[in-house]
Write a protein that holds these residues in place. Sequence first.
Motif, PDB file in Angstrom:
ATOM      1  N   LYS A   1     -37.976  43.586 -56.033  1.00  0.00           N
ATOM      2  CA  LYS A   1     -37.282  42.363 -56.352  1.00  0.00           C
ATOM      3  C   LYS A   1     -35.849  42.810 -56.855  1.00  0.00           C
ATOM      4  N   PRO A   2     -34.824  41.956 -56.514  1.00  0.00           N
ATOM      5  CA  PRO A   2     -33.487  42.510 -56.928  1.00  0.00           C
ATOM      6  C   PRO A   2     -33.465  42.476 -58.519  1.00  0.00           C
ATOM      7  N   SER A   3     -32.413  43.001 -58.973  1.00  0.00           N
ATOM      8  CA  SER A   3     -32.081  43.289 -60.537  1.00  0.00           C
ATOM      9  C   SER A   3     -30.696  43.910 -61.024  1.00  0.00           C
ATOM     10  N   LEU A   4     -30.091  43.124 -62.004  1.00  0.00           N
ATOM     11  CA  LEU A   4     -28.843  43.677 -62.335  1.00  0.00           C
ATOM     12  C   LEU A   4     -29.172  44.266 -63.640  1.00  0.00           C
ATOM     13  N   ARG A   5     -29.447  43.399 -64.780  1.00  0.00           N
ATOM     14  CA  ARG A   5     -29.694  43.738 -66.018  1.00  0.00           C
ATOM     15  C   ARG A   5     -31.047  44.381 -66.401  1.00  0.00           C
ATOM     16  N   THR A   6     -32.181  44.567 -65.700  1.00  0.00           N
ATOM     17  CA  THR A   6     -33.092  45.475 -65.789  1.00  0.00           C
ATOM     18  C   THR A   6     -33.052  46.770 -65.396  1.00  0.00           C
ATOM     19  N   ARG A   7     -32.342  46.764 -64.146  1.00  0.00           N
ATOM     20  CA  ARG A   7     -32.083  48.077 -63.655  1.00  0.00           C
ATOM     21  C   ARG A   7     -31.155  48.979 -64.467  1.00  0.00           C
TER      22      ARG A   7
ATOM     23  N   ALA B   1     -42.256  49.106 -63.198  1.00  0.00           N
ATOM     24  CA  ALA B   1     -42.298  48.388 -61.908  1.00  0.00           C
ATOM     25  C   ALA B   1     -41.876  46.861 -62.030  1.00  0.00           C
ATOM     26  N   ARG B   2     -41.122  46.259 -61.130  1.00  0.00           N
ATOM     27  CA  ARG B   2     -40.749  44.709 -61.051  1.00  0.00           C
ATOM     28  C   ARG B   2     -41.619  44.545 -59.811  1.00  0.00           C
ATOM     29  N   VAL B   3     -42.418  43.649 -60.011  1.00  0.00           N
ATOM     30  CA  VAL B   3     -43.557  43.309 -58.678  1.00  0.00           C
ATOM     31  C   VAL B   3     -43.593  41.865 -58.314  1.00  0.00           C
TER      32      VAL B   3
ATOM     33  N   SER C   1     -44.916  37.243 -65.894  1.00  0.00           N
ATOM     34  CA  SER C   1     -44.455  37.607 -67.296  1.00  0.00           C
ATOM     35  C   SER C   1     -43.261  38.531 -66.925  1.00  0.00           C
ATOM     36  N   HIS C   2     -42.462  38.470 -68.029  1.00  0.00           N
ATOM     37  CA  HIS C   2     -41.264  39.238 -68.188  1.00  0.00           C
ATOM     38  C   HIS C   2     -41.129  39.799 -69.531  1.00  0.00           C
ATOM     39  N   PRO C   3     -42.133  40.761 -70.092  1.00  0.00           N
ATOM     40  CA  PRO C   3     -41.933  41.159 -71.575  1.00  0.00           C
ATOM     41  C   PRO C   3     -40.579  41.728 -72.206  1.00  0.00           C
ATOM     42  N   LEU C   4     -40.032  42.582 -70.987  1.00  0.00           N
ATOM     43  CA  LEU C   4     -38.839  43.272 -71.681  1.00  0.00           C
ATOM     44  C   LEU C   4     -37.618  42.167 -71.876  1.00  0.00           C
ATOM     45  N   GLN C   5     -37.733  40.847 -71.083  1.00  0.00           N
ATOM     46  CA  GLN C   5     -36.776  39.865 -71.275  1.00  0.00           C
ATOM     47  C   GLN C   5     -37.196  39.171 -72.753  1.00  0.00           C
ATOM     48  N   ALA C   6     -38.473  38.892 -72.852  1.00  0.00           N
ATOM     49  CA  ALA C   6     -38.856  38.247 -74.248  1.00  0.00           C
ATOM     50  C   ALA C   6     -38.461  39.105 -75.313  1.00  0.00           C
TER      51      ALA C   6
ATOM     52  N   SER D   1     -37.530  30.767 -59.080  1.00  0.00           N
ATOM     53  CA  SER D   1     -37.567  32.018 -59.206  1.00  0.00           C
ATOM     54  C   SER D   1     -37.485  32.759 -58.042  1.00  0.00           C
ATOM     55  N   MET D   2     -37.331  34.158 -58.011  1.00  0.00           N
ATOM     56  CA  MET D   2     -37.164  35.237 -57.006  1.00  0.00           C
ATOM     57  C   MET D   2     -38.779  34.969 -56.194  1.00  0.00           C
ATOM     58  N   GLY D   3     -38.463  34.817 -55.047  1.00  0.00           N
ATOM     59  CA  GLY D   3     -39.887  34.867 -54.274  1.00  0.00           C
ATOM     60  C   GLY D   3     -40.123  33.276 -53.864  1.00  0.00           C
TER      61      GLY D   3
ATOM     62  N   HIS E   1     -30.320  31.989 -72.078  1.00  0.00           N
ATOM     63  CA  HIS E   1     -30.740  32.176 -70.755  1.00  0.00           C
ATOM     64  C   HIS E   1     -31.050  33.337 -70.351  1.00  0.00           C
ATOM     65  N   CYS E   2     -31.805  33.949 -69.731  1.00  0.00           N
ATOM     66  CA  CYS E   2     -32.135  35.371 -69.238  1.00  0.00           C
ATOM     67  C   CYS E   2     -31.268  35.808 -68.222  1.00  0.00           C
ATOM     68  N   LEU E   3     -30.288  34.779 -67.447  1.00  0.00           N
ATOM     69  CA  LEU E   3     -29.477  35.063 -66.417  1.00  0.00           C
ATOM     70  C   LEU E   3     -30.429  35.712 -65.146  1.00  0.00           C
ATOM     71  N   PRO E   4     -29.817  35.672 -63.922  1.00  0.00           N
ATOM     72  CA  PRO E   4     -28.719  34.749 -63.425  1.00  0.00           C
ATOM     73  C   PRO E   4     -28.915  33.384 -63.627  1.00  0.00           C
TER      74      PRO E   4
ATOM     75  N   ASN F   1     -28.208  42.923 -75.220  1.00  0.00           N
ATOM     76  CA  ASN F   1     -29.576  43.112 -75.863  1.00  0.00           C
ATOM     77  C   ASN F   1     -30.719  43.860 -75.205  1.00  0.00           C
ATOM     78  N   ARG F   2     -30.510  43.649 -73.857  1.00  0.00           N
ATOM     79  CA  ARG F   2     -31.651  44.174 -72.986  1.00  0.00           C
ATOM     80  C   ARG F   2     -31.522  45.642 -73.024  1.00  0.00           C
ATOM     81  N   MET F   3     -30.281  46.125 -73.206  1.00  0.00           N
ATOM     82  CA  MET F   3     -30.153  47.569 -73.185  1.00  0.00           C
ATOM     83  C   MET F   3     -30.806  48.065 -74.583  1.00  0.00           C
TER      84      MET F   3
HETATM   85  N1   CP Z   1     -32.846  38.682 -66.721  1.00  0.00           N
HETATM   86  C1   CP Z   1     -33.121  39.696 -65.954  1.00  0.00           C
HETATM   87  O1   CP Z   1     -34.137  40.278 -65.745  1.00  0.00           O
HETATM   88  O2   CP Z   1     -32.130  39.961 -65.247  1.00  0.00           O
HETATM   89  P1   CP Z   1     -31.918  40.885 -63.739  1.00  0.00           P
HETATM   90  O3   CP Z   1     -33.040  40.123 -62.806  1.00  0.00           O
HETATM   91  O4   CP Z   1     -30.789  41.129 -63.186  1.00  0.00           O
HETATM   92  O5   CP Z   1     -33.020  42.452 -64.320  1.00  0.00           O
END
Ligand code: CP
Length: 307
Positions: free
Chosen positions: A49-55, A101-103, A128-133, A225-227, A260-263, A288-290
């Motif tokens: 799936k697309p990603s800005l922050r996570t990638r 992986a983002r699945v 789930s999205h543990p890295l976000q949490a 959500s995506m999907g 808000h996790c964004l987007p 902080n995701r970094m």
């Molecule tokens: N919050 C978050 O996971 O953003 P991305 O979808 O841009 O990675």
Amino acid sequence: MTRHLLDIADLSAADVRHILELSVCGLDQLGTPLAANGTALGAALIFEKPSLRTRHSMELAVVQLGGHPVATKGEEIGFDLREPVEDITRILCGYHAVLAARVFEHGVLDRMAAVSTVPVVNMLSDTSHPLQALADALTMRQSLGELAGKVVAWVGDYNNVARSLGEVCALLGAHVRYACPNGFGPDEPELERLGMLGTATVRRNRRPIEAVEGAHAVHSDTWVSMGLEADAAARRRAFEGFSVTTELMQAAAPGAVFLHCLPAHRGLEVHPDVIDGPNSLVFRQGHNRMHTARGALAFVLGGGGQS
Ligand code: CP
Ligand code: NVA
């Protein structure tokens, strides 16, 4: 034993605290768990799936730990289309020191973890999205202090982000209040499961105001959500009245923060005055995701000393 990070609920409270410590400690203390004899080891980052922050945060975290990220889109790999998930995983763990992986289906991560000889990290699944949490917990802690006893409200869809946030809050002793439209909230067994993770309370409310009253932090996320894009119109109708507005925030504790996790979609799940207002932490949370990406990777790789 290989340490995967698929869900926050797989961790103990001490593990979460340890990851948060690793997230804020200096790079000199973390060392370079993704390098051997000065040579960078690989980290596979797969995105269905697309990603800005996570990638970006994961690629940089890999580099900061001495490694070399290889990011690939899901369609190039074709889980179960080009070849089975298990064959892909067995090949990749011969190249890389960590797989992330983002699945679309969380089960793909379970199947990867079942055959991988290196850690597998969930970069977001349908559940789930543990890295976000982890970033959410770090951001709230920086602003509110220890989370034990604090009240955290969620307004909107009980989605992947909401579920992982509930898990991290429960583990750290925060009280969680979910306000979701009928059919989009956690059911009773799910509330019970979350409640069992910690000593604090986990509650579902029918109206946003009930969840937000007295809360120290208010979270929201997209209603689509995506999907789930095909359901967008029906979802927007179902979520009417579940926007986080200035009036709603006034029911929260004095100085309550918004996350808000964004987007984000201004005018839908959150009013611009809230997300762009003085009590919004969304950009610090995103940054902080970094740090938590680095902490999470150091944790699964055993860097910085395992608890
Ligand atoms: N919050 C978050 O996971 O953003 P991305 O979808 O841009 O990675
Ligand atoms: N719940 C959202 C989170 C995006 C980071 C989604 O899954 O699309």
